[in-house]
Design a protein around this motif. Structure first.
Motif, PDB file in Angstrom:
ATOM      1  N   CYS A   1       1.121  -1.167   0.459  1.00 28.59           N
ATOM      2  CA  CYS A   1       0.423   0.225   0.059  1.00 28.59           C
ATOM      3  C   CYS A   1       1.199   1.537  -0.150  1.00 28.59           C
TER       4      CYS A   1
ATOM      5  N   LEU B   1       5.904   7.888  -7.026  1.00 32.98           N
ATOM      6  CA  LEU B   1       4.814   7.215  -7.204  1.00 32.98           C
ATOM      7  C   LEU B   1       4.499   7.457  -8.817  1.00 32.98           C
TER       8      LEU B   1
ATOM      9  N   VAL C   1       3.474   2.746  -9.560  1.00 35.24           N
ATOM     10  CA  VAL C   1       2.173   2.456  -9.511  1.00 35.24           C
ATOM     11  C   VAL C   1       2.626   1.562 -10.897  1.00 35.24           C
TER      12      VAL C   1
ATOM     13  N   ARG D   1       2.207  -2.332  -9.927  1.00 35.81           N
ATOM     14  CA  ARG D   1       1.080  -3.509  -9.476  1.00 35.81           C
ATOM     15  C   ARG D   1       0.941  -3.186  -7.659  1.00 35.81           C
TER      16      ARG D   1
ATOM     17  N   VAL E   1      -2.942   2.486  -3.542  1.00 36.50           N
ATOM     18  CA  VAL E   1      -2.443   3.601  -3.976  1.00 36.50           C
ATOM     19  C   VAL E   1      -3.206   4.354  -3.349  1.00 36.50           C
TER      20      VAL E   1
ATOM     21  N   TRP F   1       0.934  13.741 -10.836  1.00 37.87           N
ATOM     22  CA  TRP F   1       0.964  12.597 -11.359  1.00 37.87           C
ATOM     23  C   TRP F   1       0.108  12.481 -13.114  1.00 37.87           C
TER      24      TRP F   1
ATOM     25  N   GLN G   1       1.533  10.972 -16.839  1.00 37.56           N
ATOM     26  CA  GLN G   1       0.959  10.403 -17.804  1.00 37.56           C
ATOM     27  C   GLN G   1       0.180  11.976 -19.163  1.00 37.56           C
TER      28      GLN G   1
ATOM     29  N   LEU H   1      -5.545   5.614 -12.344  1.00 35.71           N
ATOM     30  CA  LEU H   1      -4.375   4.383 -11.794  1.00 35.71           C
ATOM     31  C   LEU H   1      -4.712   3.437 -11.198  1.00 35.71           C
TER      32      LEU H   1
ATOM     33  N   ALA I   1      -3.683   2.123 -14.088  1.00 39.29           N
ATOM     34  CA  ALA I   1      -1.968   2.550 -14.917  1.00 39.29           C
ATOM     35  C   ALA I   1      -1.686   1.209 -13.726  1.00 39.29           C
ATOM     36  N   GLY I   2      -2.524  -0.276 -12.722  1.00 38.13           N
ATOM     37  CA  GLY I   2      -1.249  -1.126 -12.082  1.00 38.13           C
ATOM     38  C   GLY I   2      -2.079  -1.461 -10.600  1.00 38.13           C
ATOM     39  N   ALA I   3      -2.436  -0.033 -10.563  1.00 36.09           N
ATOM     40  CA  ALA I   3      -3.148  -0.208  -8.833  1.00 36.09           C
ATOM     41  C   ALA I   3      -4.329  -1.334  -8.608  1.00 36.09           C
TER      42      ALA I   3
ATOM     43  N   ALA J   1      -7.626   2.222  -5.598  1.00 35.33           N
ATOM     44  CA  ALA J   1      -6.267   3.339  -5.125  1.00 35.33           C
ATOM     45  C   ALA J   1      -7.486   4.796  -4.341  1.00 35.33           C
TER      46      ALA J   1
END
Length: 343
Positions: free
Chosen positions: A183, A191, A195, A198, A202, A212, A216, A239, A242-244, A247
């Motif tokens: 986390c 950050l 992300v 994974r 977040v 952020w 991007q 977010l 993107a992988g989290a 969020a």
């Protein structure tokens, strides 16, 4: 000189029983936090301080304190060094908080928070001691060992000098590989690096989200939507894309929102009733929110319940004069008052 592992502090919160939640809090760049209360900050003048407090600080240590107050078995780790590092260990021992830091040769930093009578807050943040390659590698092994006995690992705040922002991604991968859930609460390049690794969760504020999104190539308009701006909700979902896995974005007086791949929720903030003459002090409220989120998720087993406890914890922190302080009774009682709706 290579890093060496520090001794373990006292157990702190009660030992985990069946089904108990265990959280490891990582503070890569802890500090001795000093808070000064004064009438007004006037540059170039001699300022008389009305009151002062000092404690072992850093975002992850604020999370640790609030978790302990809410009855969650928790332990702190990170880098400490020198006399200041020894002071932090002793302060956590005195508070009955568990810790297992990696020792550095260089001196741990200090931070200063200036709280004026009208509630305005100014923070002075030292950069922290440099961390070399051997120490960085030693800490990842140290983290792997500690994460193996935790359900969640929170990673909060800045990195000390010498560590590339990609180090956050390395920590996330180590934690996730250990079987714990990573986390993250950080900002900027750290950050952006974390992300795509994974993480499970977040947790950031809307200022950090805007930054952020800009990295991007995404727009973040200056609207003041209610209950939270639409771009914040969309950013939380970005977010996740993107992988989290989860969020969470806090927006101060506008509340907070949480997004998963399938669902989203908004939580309305609580009215504040300061418990000291200095008024509201928001420093550390994001950390209290972070701790409340995990404690609430464990108690209620769902994200709306987690948001309610997180919101109450953040409010309780703002009502106290020193960061990382909550009234557990108020948190659990007032969590039932928090309005949460799907978005």
């Amino acid at each position: 000189m290579p890093a060496r592992e520090g001794g373990r502090g006292p157990a702190g919160a009660a030992a985990a029983g069946a089904g108990a939640l265990r959280v490891l809090t990582v503070t890569p760049n802890p500090a001795i936090d000093k808070t000064y209360w004064l009438e007004r900050v006037c540059l170039g003048e001699t300022l008389r301080v009305r009151r002062v407090a000092a404690r072992a600080g850093g975002k992850g240590l604020n999370v640790l304190r609030v978790l302990a107050a809410l009855g969650v078995s928790s332990e702190a780790t990170g880098f400490v060094g020198g006399h200041a590092g020894a002071w932090i260990r002793a302060a956590l021992d005195a508070d009955g908080l568990a810790h297992d830091f990696l020792q550095l040769e260089e001196e741990t930093r200090s931070t200063v928070t200036l709280v004026e009578a009208d509630g305005r807050v100014t923070e002075l943040l030292e950069p922290g001691p440099p961390v070399g390659g051997r120490e960085a590698e030693a800490f990842l092994a140290h983290l792997d060992r500690l994460a193996a006995r935790a359900a969640f690992v929170t990673m909060s705040g800045s990195l000390p000098p010498g560590l590339d922002p990609a180090y956050y991604a390395e920590m996330v991968r180590v934690v996730q590989a250990s079987g714990a859930r990573a986390c993250v609460d950080t900002s900027g390049a750290a950050l952006a690096a974390a992300v795509p690794a994974r993480p499970f969760l977040v947790k950031i504020n809307h200022h950090e989200l805007r930054q952020w999104m800009q990295t991007q190539g995404q727009a973040a308009p200056d609207d003041a939507g209610e209950p939270v701006p639409r771009w914040v909700i969309d950013g939380a979902r970005a977010l996740v894309e993107a992988g989290a896995e989860v969020a969470v974005v806090t927006c101060g007086a506008q509340g907070s929102c949480l997004a998963t791949r399938a669902e989203g929720w908004y939580a309305r903030p609580l009215a504040l009733a300061p418990k000291h003459a200095g008024g509201v002090n928001p420093v550390g409220s994001g950390d209290a929110f972070f701790a409340g989120l995990l404690a609430g998720w464990h108690r209620f087993g769902d994200w709306p319940g987690a948001l309610r406890v997180a919101t109450a914890a953040g409010a309780s922190n703002a009502e106290h004069p020193v960061a990382g302080t909550v009234d557990a009774g108020d948190v659990w009682r007032r969590s039932a008052e928090v309005y949460v709706a799907g978005v």
